[in-house]
Design a protein around this motif. Structure first.
Motif, PDB file in Angstrom:
ATOM      1  N   GLU A   9      48.450 -31.778   8.215  1.00 24.47           N
ATOM      2  CA  GLU A   9      49.895 -31.830   8.098  1.00 24.47           C
ATOM      3  C   GLU A   9      50.394 -33.075   8.802  1.00 24.47           C
ATOM      4  O   GLU A   9      49.704 -33.653   9.644  1.00 24.47           O
ATOM      5  CB  GLU A   9      50.537 -30.573   8.674  1.00 24.47           C
ATOM      6  CG  GLU A   9      50.249 -30.341  10.139  1.00 24.47           C
ATOM      7  CD  GLU A   9      50.842 -29.027  10.617  1.00 24.47           C
ATOM      8  OE1 GLU A   9      51.177 -28.967  11.804  1.00 24.47           O
ATOM      9  OE2 GLU A   9      50.966 -28.108   9.818  1.00 24.47           O
ATOM     10  N   MET A  10      51.549 -33.498   8.448  1.00 23.45           N
ATOM     11  CA  MET A  10      52.092 -34.733   8.980  1.00 23.45           C
ATOM     12  C   MET A  10      53.560 -34.525   9.287  1.00 23.45           C
ATOM     13  O   MET A  10      54.276 -33.868   8.545  1.00 23.45           O
ATOM     14  CB  MET A  10      51.919 -35.852   7.946  1.00 23.45           C
ATOM     15  CG  MET A  10      52.367 -37.212   8.409  1.00 23.45           C
ATOM     16  SD  MET A  10      52.023 -38.460   7.160  1.00 23.45           S
ATOM     17  CE  MET A  10      50.248 -38.489   7.192  1.00 23.45           C
ATOM     18  N   SER A  11      54.019 -35.050  10.376  1.00 20.70           N
ATOM     19  CA  SER A  11      55.433 -34.930  10.709  1.00 20.70           C
ATOM     20  C   SER A  11      55.921 -36.248  11.259  1.00 20.70           C
ATOM     21  O   SER A  11      55.169 -36.998  11.866  1.00 20.70           O
ATOM     22  CB  SER A  11      55.642 -33.819  11.753  1.00 20.70           C
ATOM     23  OG  SER A  11      54.945 -34.112  12.930  1.00 20.70           O
ATOM     24  N   PHE A  12      57.198 -36.520  11.016  1.00 23.03           N
ATOM     25  CA  PHE A  12      57.780 -37.731  11.565  1.00 23.03           C
ATOM     26  C   PHE A  12      59.282 -37.532  11.663  1.00 23.03           C
ATOM     27  O   PHE A  12      59.881 -36.728  10.968  1.00 23.03           O
ATOM     28  CB  PHE A  12      57.465 -38.964  10.712  1.00 23.03           C
ATOM     29  CG  PHE A  12      57.716 -38.780   9.248  1.00 23.03           C
ATOM     30  CD1 PHE A  12      56.672 -38.410   8.429  1.00 23.03           C
ATOM     31  CD2 PHE A  12      58.976 -38.953   8.716  1.00 23.03           C
ATOM     32  CE1 PHE A  12      56.889 -38.232   7.082  1.00 23.03           C
ATOM     33  CE2 PHE A  12      59.197 -38.776   7.372  1.00 23.03           C
ATOM     34  CZ  PHE A  12      58.144 -38.416   6.559  1.00 23.03           C
ATOM     35  N   GLY A  13      59.900 -38.280  12.545  1.00 22.32           N
ATOM     36  CA  GLY A  13      61.345 -38.188  12.740  1.00 22.32           C
ATOM     37  C   GLY A  13      62.053 -39.286  11.997  1.00 22.32           C
ATOM     38  O   GLY A  13      61.450 -40.249  11.538  1.00 22.32           O
ATOM     39  N   ASP A  14      63.341 -39.140  11.846  1.00 20.33           N
ATOM     40  CA  ASP A  14      64.131 -40.136  11.119  1.00 20.33           C
ATOM     41  C   ASP A  14      64.093 -41.478  11.836  1.00 20.33           C
ATOM     42  O   ASP A  14      64.395 -41.588  13.013  1.00 20.33           O
ATOM     43  CB  ASP A  14      65.592 -39.672  11.012  1.00 20.33           C
ATOM     44  CG  ASP A  14      65.694 -38.430  10.161  1.00 20.33           C
ATOM     45  OD1 ASP A  14      64.801 -38.251   9.317  1.00 20.33           O
ATOM     46  OD2 ASP A  14      66.655 -37.663  10.344  1.00 20.33           O
ATOM     47  N   GLY A  15      63.724 -42.498  11.060  1.00 19.32           N
ATOM     48  CA  GLY A  15      63.789 -43.852  11.575  1.00 19.32           C
ATOM     49  C   GLY A  15      62.669 -44.225  12.517  1.00 19.32           C
ATOM     50  O   GLY A  15      62.545 -45.366  12.916  1.00 19.32           O
ATOM     51  N   VAL A  16      61.823 -43.267  12.879  1.00 19.95           N
ATOM     52  CA  VAL A  16      60.776 -43.583  13.838  1.00 19.95           C
ATOM     53  C   VAL A  16      59.545 -44.107  13.134  1.00 19.95           C
ATOM     54  O   VAL A  16      58.946 -45.102  13.511  1.00 19.95           O
ATOM     55  CB  VAL A  16      60.428 -42.335  14.682  1.00 19.95           C
ATOM     56  CG1 VAL A  16      59.301 -42.648  15.631  1.00 19.95           C
ATOM     57  CG2 VAL A  16      61.665 -41.874  15.445  1.00 19.95           C
ATOM     58  N   GLY A  17      59.156 -43.409  12.060  1.00 20.07           N
ATOM     59  CA  GLY A  17      58.005 -43.859  11.280  1.00 20.07           C
ATOM     60  C   GLY A  17      56.688 -43.547  11.939  1.00 20.07           C
ATOM     61  O   GLY A  17      55.647 -43.996  11.514  1.00 20.07           O
ATOM     62  N   PRO A  56      62.191 -28.650  13.117  1.00 19.43           N
ATOM     63  CA  PRO A  56      63.173 -28.313  14.155  1.00 19.43           C
ATOM     64  C   PRO A  56      63.456 -29.469  15.108  1.00 19.43           C
ATOM     65  O   PRO A  56      64.550 -29.582  15.662  1.00 19.43           O
ATOM     66  CB  PRO A  56      62.530 -27.130  14.885  1.00 19.43           C
ATOM     67  CG  PRO A  56      61.588 -26.535  13.886  1.00 19.43           C
ATOM     68  CD  PRO A  56      61.078 -27.678  13.080  1.00 19.43           C
ATOM     69  N   ALA A  57      62.462 -30.351  15.282  1.00 22.29           N
ATOM     70  CA  ALA A  57      62.636 -31.484  16.187  1.00 22.29           C
ATOM     71  C   ALA A  57      63.346 -32.649  15.501  1.00 22.29           C
ATOM     72  O   ALA A  57      63.609 -33.676  16.124  1.00 22.29           O
ATOM     73  CB  ALA A  57      61.284 -31.943  16.725  1.00 22.29           C
ATOM     74  N   GLY A  58      63.659 -32.507  14.200  1.00 20.77           N
ATOM     75  CA  GLY A  58      64.283 -33.594  13.449  1.00 20.77           C
ATOM     76  C   GLY A  58      63.328 -34.168  12.421  1.00 20.77           C
ATOM     77  O   GLY A  58      62.108 -34.169  12.610  1.00 20.77           O
ATOM     78  N   GLY A  59      63.855 -34.644  11.329  1.00 17.26           N
ATOM     79  CA  GLY A  59      63.015 -35.204  10.276  1.00 17.26           C
ATOM     80  C   GLY A  59      62.462 -34.111   9.387  1.00 17.26           C
ATOM     81  O   GLY A  59      63.042 -33.030   9.240  1.00 17.26           O
ATOM     82  N   TRP A  60      61.276 -34.361   8.804  1.00 19.14           N
ATOM     83  CA  TRP A  60      60.687 -33.440   7.834  1.00 19.14           C
ATOM     84  C   TRP A  60      59.228 -33.189   8.172  1.00 19.14           C
ATOM     85  O   TRP A  60      58.532 -34.067   8.674  1.00 19.14           O
ATOM     86  CB  TRP A  60      60.803 -34.009   6.420  1.00 19.14           C
ATOM     87  CG  TRP A  60      62.197 -34.340   6.043  1.00 19.14           C
ATOM     88  CD1 TRP A  60      62.822 -35.557   6.146  1.00 19.14           C
ATOM     89  CD2 TRP A  60      63.179 -33.435   5.541  1.00 19.14           C
ATOM     90  NE1 TRP A  60      64.116 -35.467   5.730  1.00 19.14           N
ATOM     91  CE2 TRP A  60      64.373 -34.169   5.349  1.00 19.14           C
ATOM     92  CE3 TRP A  60      63.173 -32.075   5.231  1.00 19.14           C
ATOM     93  CZ2 TRP A  60      65.533 -33.589   4.852  1.00 19.14           C
ATOM     94  CZ3 TRP A  60      64.339 -31.508   4.737  1.00 19.14           C
ATOM     95  CH2 TRP A  60      65.495 -32.255   4.557  1.00 19.14           C
ATOM     96  N   ARG A  61      58.791 -31.999   7.858  1.00 24.41           N
ATOM     97  CA  ARG A  61      57.390 -31.624   8.094  1.00 24.41           C
ATOM     98  C   ARG A  61      56.690 -31.523   6.739  1.00 24.41           C
ATOM     99  O   ARG A  61      57.104 -30.759   5.874  1.00 24.41           O
ATOM    100  CB  ARG A  61      57.320 -30.296   8.831  1.00 24.41           C
ATOM    101  CG  ARG A  61      55.940 -29.977   9.370  1.00 24.41           C
ATOM    102  CD  ARG A  61      56.002 -28.742  10.273  1.00 24.41           C
ATOM    103  NE  ARG A  61      54.762 -28.529  10.972  1.00 24.41           N
ATOM    104  CZ  ARG A  61      54.413 -29.129  12.087  1.00 24.41           C
ATOM    105  NH1 ARG A  61      55.243 -30.016  12.619  1.00 24.41           N
ATOM    106  NH2 ARG A  61      53.272 -28.880  12.675  1.00 24.41           N
ATOM    107  N   VAL A  62      55.652 -32.296   6.568  1.00 20.80           N
ATOM    108  CA  VAL A  62      54.919 -32.361   5.305  1.00 20.80           C
ATOM    109  C   VAL A  62      53.550 -31.744   5.509  1.00 20.80           C
ATOM    110  O   VAL A  62      52.806 -32.158   6.398  1.00 20.80           O
ATOM    111  CB  VAL A  62      54.778 -33.822   4.809  1.00 20.80           C
ATOM    112  CG1 VAL A  62      54.101 -33.857   3.450  1.00 20.80           C
ATOM    113  CG2 VAL A  62      56.131 -34.502   4.759  1.00 20.80           C
ATOM    114  N   GLU A  63      53.207 -30.763   4.676  1.00 21.60           N
ATOM    115  CA  GLU A  63      51.904 -30.110   4.818  1.00 21.60           C
ATOM    116  C   GLU A  63      51.348 -29.746   3.453  1.00 21.60           C
ATOM    117  O   GLU A  63      52.101 -29.497   2.504  1.00 21.60           O
ATOM    118  CB  GLU A  63      52.025 -28.868   5.699  1.00 21.60           C
ATOM    119  CG  GLU A  63      53.046 -27.854   5.236  1.00 21.60           C
ATOM    120  CD  GLU A  63      53.287 -26.761   6.263  1.00 21.60           C
ATOM    121  OE1 GLU A  63      52.761 -26.892   7.373  1.00 21.60           O
ATOM    122  OE2 GLU A  63      54.009 -25.810   5.937  1.00 21.60           O
TER     123      GLU A  63
END
Length: 499
Positions: free
Chosen positions: A71-79, A297-304
């Motif tokens: 799974e991969m997660s990232f926040g807005d604008g952070v990359g 929940p921490a912001g951004g999107w969780r991709v799995e």
């Protein structure tokens, strides 16, 4: 003087081994096709078996899972990306390592079969077979036919996304299934916009396509034949009377005599109640998404990855040892060795396939995060090269990954190719312009011709656009103009003189 001699030469070349061909083929399969392929391999290779539910795995067995925690997660604008099980030291069976890390040495049949650049292996995401000839036995499906018409209908980026969603909701008979209000809520657009796009789609071939009911389907066909009048409208509103053969009631509600009613009924019988039935392809199947996207929940999107669509295979080392010890002839030993090599390579290929799908999907989500947050109006221009450059892969790899793969988002389930939209390059090359914005500018320039008293040719439009920083070809201007149903400059000049 003619003679024979020996020479030693060193050169570079590309050898695509059978194992690498298999890895490429696996990458472009849908999850349904992959499941069929794995079932065939399980029947053919005695060393492979499916992973049993937790606690029922026979021992001892070496567990080599097709997917690990992926799974991969990232926040807005952070990359920033973090992927468990996808470290830099993992083998790259597709040969998409960074350019500086690619090998260019000639490979033997079995040595390092995944480290070659296979960008020329097939085109357009298709796998070549045998001598490279690929017979076209594909029968055009209804959805492919509608999607091709949507691509040339002159839709904006946002409206094209709406049209593709409506086409995906069309059944094999040609009827649109689902409430328009639900589509509007899911895509974050107004109901009026959905209705406007659907009105354009009702002009697609075959006539009557994407209707929401049988009366509407017949109405669209009658309108095309210029035979829709108040009497016909009343007949379509009372098809239940026709089904009961209540001719007297029909004559009364339609306000016609018996002869006219007979002619009207004959016209209805000449229409097609199932306009999509004449197309090839198997009946539509429920789409099982390959990837899930959820708000983090921490912001951004969780991709799995969707674990239900990923085959999990084991290589039975104990059985391999028993069979290997019992092999006596060279043929038996070769067979056992081939089965072991194929089993290990298949598990490794499945693992790399899953990681590659996840990596590509995550970059698409990062590029199209505004769409997920605000709706189809914020769909950004995106192409294969942008995604490929961002994740260090070849465009052909991204093309294969996005073929027949689906992603489940808070706004619905979409094919990965849905997120790739056209863009027009700027003159300085530093930025891009939405194709819809360019189409709108072309239309505005032509709409202003009557006020300025001059008709703009396609070449003149190209010059004006380049002065404003838009690098566009003349044929592209002509294509956009035709999609907007705007006549050529010669025809517009003739129309202006006539007026």
């Amino acid at each position: 003087m003619i003679g024979q001699r020996l020479e030693v030469r060193q050169g570079q070349g590309l050898v695509i081994t059978p194992q690498l061909q298999q890895a490429i083929k696996l990458l472009q399969l849908s999850n349904l096709e992959l499941d069929d392929f794995v079932e065939a391999e399980l029947e053919r290779n005695p060393l492979l078996q499916r992973e049993e539910p937790e606690g029922e795995t026979p021992e001892p067995v070496e567990r080599v899972e097709a997917t690990s925690d992926s799974e991969m997660s990232f926040g807005d604008g952070v990359g920033h990306e973090s992927v468990s099980g996808m470290d830099a030291g993992s083998d790259d069976v597709y040969g998409d390592a960074a350019p500086g890390e690619r090998t260019s040495d000639r490979m033997t049949d079995e040595a390092q079969p995944g480290l070659s650049d296979w960008s020329s292996a097939g085109k357009g995401g298709q796998m070549f077979e045998g001598n490279g000839e690929r017979p076209d036995t594909h029968e055009l499906t209804l959805w492919e036919h509608l999607q091709a018409q949507a691509s040339s209908a002159g839709f904006s980026v946002a409206d094209h996304g709406v049209a593709m969603t409506l086409i995906d909701a069309t059944d094999e008979g040609g009827y649109l299934r689902g409430e328009l209000s639900e589509f509007a809520d899911r895509l974050g657009v107004s109901l009026e916009r959905i209705e406007a796009v659907l009105a354009v789609c009702h002009g697609f071939e075959p006539t009557g396509i994407m209707a929401r009911s049988v009366p509407e389907c017949l109405k669209l066909q009658l309108i095309e034949r210029n035979r829709f009048d108040p009497a016909m409208a009343a007949l379509l509103d009372n098809l239940d009377l026709l089904a009961r053969r209540d001719l007297a009631g029909l004559k009364r509600v339609c306000d016609v005599d018996g002869e006219d009613l007979t002619d009207m009924i004959a016209e209805l019988k000449a229409l097609t109640p199932r306009p999509g039935a004449g197309f090839g392809g198997e009946p539509a199947q429920t789409v099982a998404p390959d990837v899930h996207v959820r708000p983090d929940p921490a912001g951004g999107w969780r991709v799995e990855l969707n674990a239900d669509t990923l085959p999990r295979l084991l290589v039975d080392k104990r059985y391999h040892g028993l069979v290997q010890a019992g092999a006596r002839s060279d043929t038996e030993k070769t067979f056992v060795a081939d089965c072991a090599a194929q089993a290990n390579w298949l598990v490794k290929s499945l693992d790399q396939r899953a990681k590659t799908i996840l990596k590509v999907s995550s970059e698409i989500v990062r590029q199209q995060d505004a769409f997920l947050a605000f709706g189809v109006e914020f769909l950004r221009p995106l192409n294969l090269k942008t995604v490929a450059d961002a994740i260090g892969m070849h465009e052909s790899t991204v093309s294969r990954v996005t073929s027949n793969k689906y992603i489940a988002t808070p706004r619905g389930v979409f094919e990965l190719k849905f997120f790739f939209t056209a863009a027009i390059q700027s003159v300085d090359g530093a930025s891009t312009h939405s194709a819809e914005a360019v189409r709108h500018r072309i239309k505005s320039m032509i709409d202003g011709e009557g006020l300025e008293g001059d008709v703009l040719s396609d070449d003149k439009i190209v010059e004006i656009l380049k002065e404003t920083g838009i690098d566009i070809a003349r044929r592209t201007v002509a294509k956009y103009r035709e999609a907007l149903r705007i006549p050529s400059s010669v025809e517009r000049r003739r129309m202006m003189k006539t007026a």
